[in-house]
Design a protein around this motif. Structure first.
Motif, PDB file in Angstrom:
ATOM      1  N   UNK A 194     -48.606  20.432  24.578  1.00 30.01           N
ATOM      2  CA  UNK A 194     -49.377  19.405  23.889  1.00 30.01           C
ATOM      3  C   UNK A 194     -50.833  19.402  24.369  1.00 30.01           C
ATOM      4  N   UNK A 195     -51.032  19.542  25.683  1.00 34.55           N
ATOM      5  CA  UNK A 195     -52.403  19.600  26.214  1.00 34.55           C
ATOM      6  C   UNK A 195     -53.150  20.819  25.677  1.00 34.55           C
ATOM      7  N   UNK A 196     -52.464  21.944  25.624  1.00 38.81           N
ATOM      8  CA  UNK A 196     -53.076  23.197  25.167  1.00 38.81           C
ATOM      9  C   UNK A 196     -53.515  23.088  23.707  1.00 38.81           C
ATOM     10  N   UNK A 197     -52.652  22.551  22.865  1.00 35.95           N
ATOM     11  CA  UNK A 197     -52.935  22.461  21.428  1.00 35.95           C
ATOM     12  C   UNK A 197     -53.788  21.245  21.063  1.00 35.95           C
ATOM     13  N   UNK A 198     -53.710  20.226  21.880  1.00 33.13           N
ATOM     14  CA  UNK A 198     -54.388  18.976  21.542  1.00 33.13           C
ATOM     15  C   UNK A 198     -53.420  18.053  20.840  1.00 33.13           C
ATOM     16  N   UNK A 199     -53.308  16.854  21.344  1.00 33.50           N
ATOM     17  CA  UNK A 199     -52.317  15.904  20.837  1.00 33.50           C
ATOM     18  C   UNK A 199     -52.447  15.665  19.328  1.00 33.50           C
ATOM     19  N   UNK A 200     -53.662  15.648  18.824  1.00 34.37           N
ATOM     20  CA  UNK A 200     -53.879  15.368  17.399  1.00 34.37           C
ATOM     21  C   UNK A 200     -53.612  16.586  16.527  1.00 34.37           C
ATOM     22  N   UNK A 201     -53.512  17.764  17.135  1.00 33.95           N
ATOM     23  CA  UNK A 201     -53.371  19.003  16.361  1.00 33.95           C
ATOM     24  C   UNK A 201     -51.957  19.560  16.359  1.00 33.95           C
ATOM     25  N   UNK A 202     -50.989  18.773  16.738  1.00 37.40           N
ATOM     26  CA  UNK A 202     -49.626  19.291  16.853  1.00 37.40           C
ATOM     27  C   UNK A 202     -48.653  18.355  16.148  1.00 37.40           C
ATOM     28  N   UNK A 203     -47.647  18.960  15.523  1.00 42.94           N
ATOM     29  CA  UNK A 203     -46.581  18.173  14.898  1.00 42.94           C
ATOM     30  C   UNK A 203     -45.338  18.281  15.764  1.00 42.94           C
ATOM     31  N   UNK A 204     -44.429  17.357  15.569  1.00 37.27           N
ATOM     32  CA  UNK A 204     -43.174  17.389  16.306  1.00 37.27           C
ATOM     33  C   UNK A 204     -42.415  18.675  15.988  1.00 37.27           C
ATOM     34  N   UNK A 205     -42.392  19.077  14.718  1.00 40.14           N
ATOM     35  CA  UNK A 205     -41.696  20.311  14.334  1.00 40.14           C
ATOM     36  C   UNK A 205     -42.278  21.516  15.056  1.00 40.14           C
ATOM     37  N   UNK A 206     -43.572  21.571  15.162  1.00 36.88           N
ATOM     38  CA  UNK A 206     -44.232  22.681  15.853  1.00 36.88           C
ATOM     39  C   UNK A 206     -43.850  22.695  17.337  1.00 36.88           C
ATOM     40  N   UNK A 207     -43.830  21.524  17.939  1.00 39.59           N
ATOM     41  CA  UNK A 207     -43.441  21.414  19.346  1.00 39.59           C
ATOM     42  C   UNK A 207     -41.995  21.876  19.537  1.00 39.59           C
ATOM     43  N   UNK A 208     -41.104  21.410  18.688  1.00 38.76           N
ATOM     44  CA  UNK A 208     -39.689  21.784  18.788  1.00 38.76           C
ATOM     45  C   UNK A 208     -39.518  23.289  18.603  1.00 38.76           C
ATOM     46  N   UNK A 209     -40.191  23.870  17.594  1.00 40.26           N
ATOM     47  CA  UNK A 209     -40.090  25.323  17.360  1.00 40.26           C
ATOM     48  C   UNK A 209     -40.565  26.115  18.566  1.00 40.26           C
ATOM     49  N   UNK A 210     -41.588  25.642  19.214  1.00 44.21           N
ATOM     50  CA  UNK A 210     -42.150  26.355  20.354  1.00 44.21           C
ATOM     51  C   UNK A 210     -41.301  26.205  21.610  1.00 44.21           C
ATOM     52  N   UNK A 211     -40.805  25.010  21.866  1.00 43.59           N
ATOM     53  CA  UNK A 211     -40.132  24.709  23.122  1.00 43.59           C
ATOM     54  C   UNK A 211     -38.648  25.070  23.117  1.00 43.59           C
ATOM     55  N   UNK A 212     -37.978  24.998  21.974  1.00 42.76           N
ATOM     56  CA  UNK A 212     -36.533  25.231  21.919  1.00 42.76           C
ATOM     57  C   UNK A 212     -36.110  26.564  22.543  1.00 42.76           C
ATOM     58  N   UNK A 213     -36.716  27.696  22.178  1.00 50.12           N
ATOM     59  CA  UNK A 213     -36.277  28.953  22.810  1.00 50.12           C
ATOM     60  C   UNK A 213     -36.468  28.947  24.327  1.00 50.12           C
ATOM     61  N   UNK A 214     -37.553  28.353  24.788  1.00 49.98           N
ATOM     62  CA  UNK A 214     -37.805  28.273  26.234  1.00 49.98           C
ATOM     63  C   UNK A 214     -36.750  27.392  26.902  1.00 49.98           C
ATOM     64  N   UNK A 215     -36.453  26.278  26.274  1.00 50.27           N
ATOM     65  CA  UNK A 215     -35.458  25.352  26.822  1.00 50.27           C
ATOM     66  C   UNK A 215     -34.088  25.991  26.929  1.00 50.27           C
ATOM     67  N   UNK A 216     -33.692  26.729  25.906  1.00 52.06           N
ATOM     68  CA  UNK A 216     -32.389  27.411  25.946  1.00 52.06           C
ATOM     69  C   UNK A 216     -32.350  28.458  27.050  1.00 52.06           C
ATOM     70  N   UNK A 217     -33.439  29.178  27.195  1.00 52.28           N
ATOM     71  CA  UNK A 217     -33.498  30.221  28.224  1.00 52.28           C
ATOM     72  C   UNK A 217     -33.499  29.625  29.631  1.00 52.28           C
ATOM     73  N   UNK A 218     -33.959  28.382  29.770  1.00 54.69           N
ATOM     74  CA  UNK A 218     -34.049  27.738  31.080  1.00 54.69           C
ATOM     75  C   UNK A 218     -32.723  27.120  31.553  1.00 54.69           C
ATOM     76  N   UNK A 219     -31.710  27.040  30.698  1.00 55.11           N
ATOM     77  CA  UNK A 219     -30.427  26.461  31.110  1.00 55.11           C
ATOM     78  C   UNK A 219     -29.809  27.393  32.158  1.00 55.11           C
ATOM     79  N   UNK A 220     -29.512  26.862  33.337  1.00 58.29           N
ATOM     80  CA  UNK A 220     -28.958  27.713  34.391  1.00 58.29           C
ATOM     81  C   UNK A 220     -27.609  28.329  34.001  1.00 58.29           C
ATOM     82  N   UNK A 221     -27.385  29.551  34.466  1.00 61.25           N
ATOM     83  CA  UNK A 221     -26.146  30.258  34.146  1.00 61.25           C
ATOM     84  C   UNK A 221     -24.911  29.511  34.643  1.00 61.25           C
ATOM     85  N   UNK A 222     -25.014  28.854  35.793  1.00 63.76           N
ATOM     86  CA  UNK A 222     -23.843  28.135  36.304  1.00 63.76           C
ATOM     87  C   UNK A 222     -23.458  26.963  35.399  1.00 63.76           C
TER      88      UNK A 222
END
Length: 122
Positions: A76-104
């Motif tokens: 959000x800081x990188x893009x600017x709060x006024x220049x981002x939509x929730x959908x854009x945030x979700x599309x960007x963060x979801x793959x990272x979030x899934x990859x961050x789930x620990x294997x255990x």
């Protein structure tokens, strides 16, 4: 000169207006996939909600939730709060979030699902 057979053309004309005969297979509901069957069993037994709660607990315990919040803030800081939509945030963060789930955590959930499927009486 064209040869014209009235019997043949009459049969063609009649068949053009007739709807196609449905196949017996088209009338049947498609068979559920194994994944759909498992999902139904998990929902009906209440196990899906228990697994979701376990996942929430484990993700909080390991710091995943805090890390994901930090990722969202950085994006959000990188893009600017006024220049981002929730959908854009979700599309960007979801793959990272899934990859961050620990294997255990993944292994524990998978084991719980396997255990449920092998002990479920239905």
């Amino acid at each position: 000169m064209r040869h014209f057979d009235r019997r043949a053309s009459a049969g063609l004309r009649a068949s053009v207006h007739r709807p196609p005969t449905p196949d017996a297979d088209e009338d049947r509901e498609p068979e559920p996939t194994l994944q759909e069957i498992i999902n139904i069993k998990l929902i009906e037994s209440g196990e899906k909600e228990r697994l979701k709660e376990l996942l929430r607990e484990r993700l909080i315990e390991c710091g995943w939730r805090d890390d994901l919040k930090a990722q969202c803030r950085a994006f959000t800081r990188k893009k600017g709060r006024a220049n981002i939509t929730l959908d854009e945030l979700v599309r960007s963060i979801t793959p990272k979030g899934r990859a961050m789930v620990p294997d255990n955590v993944k292994a524990e959930l998978l084991q719980r699902i396997r255990s449920f499927l092998t002990t479920d009486p239905s």
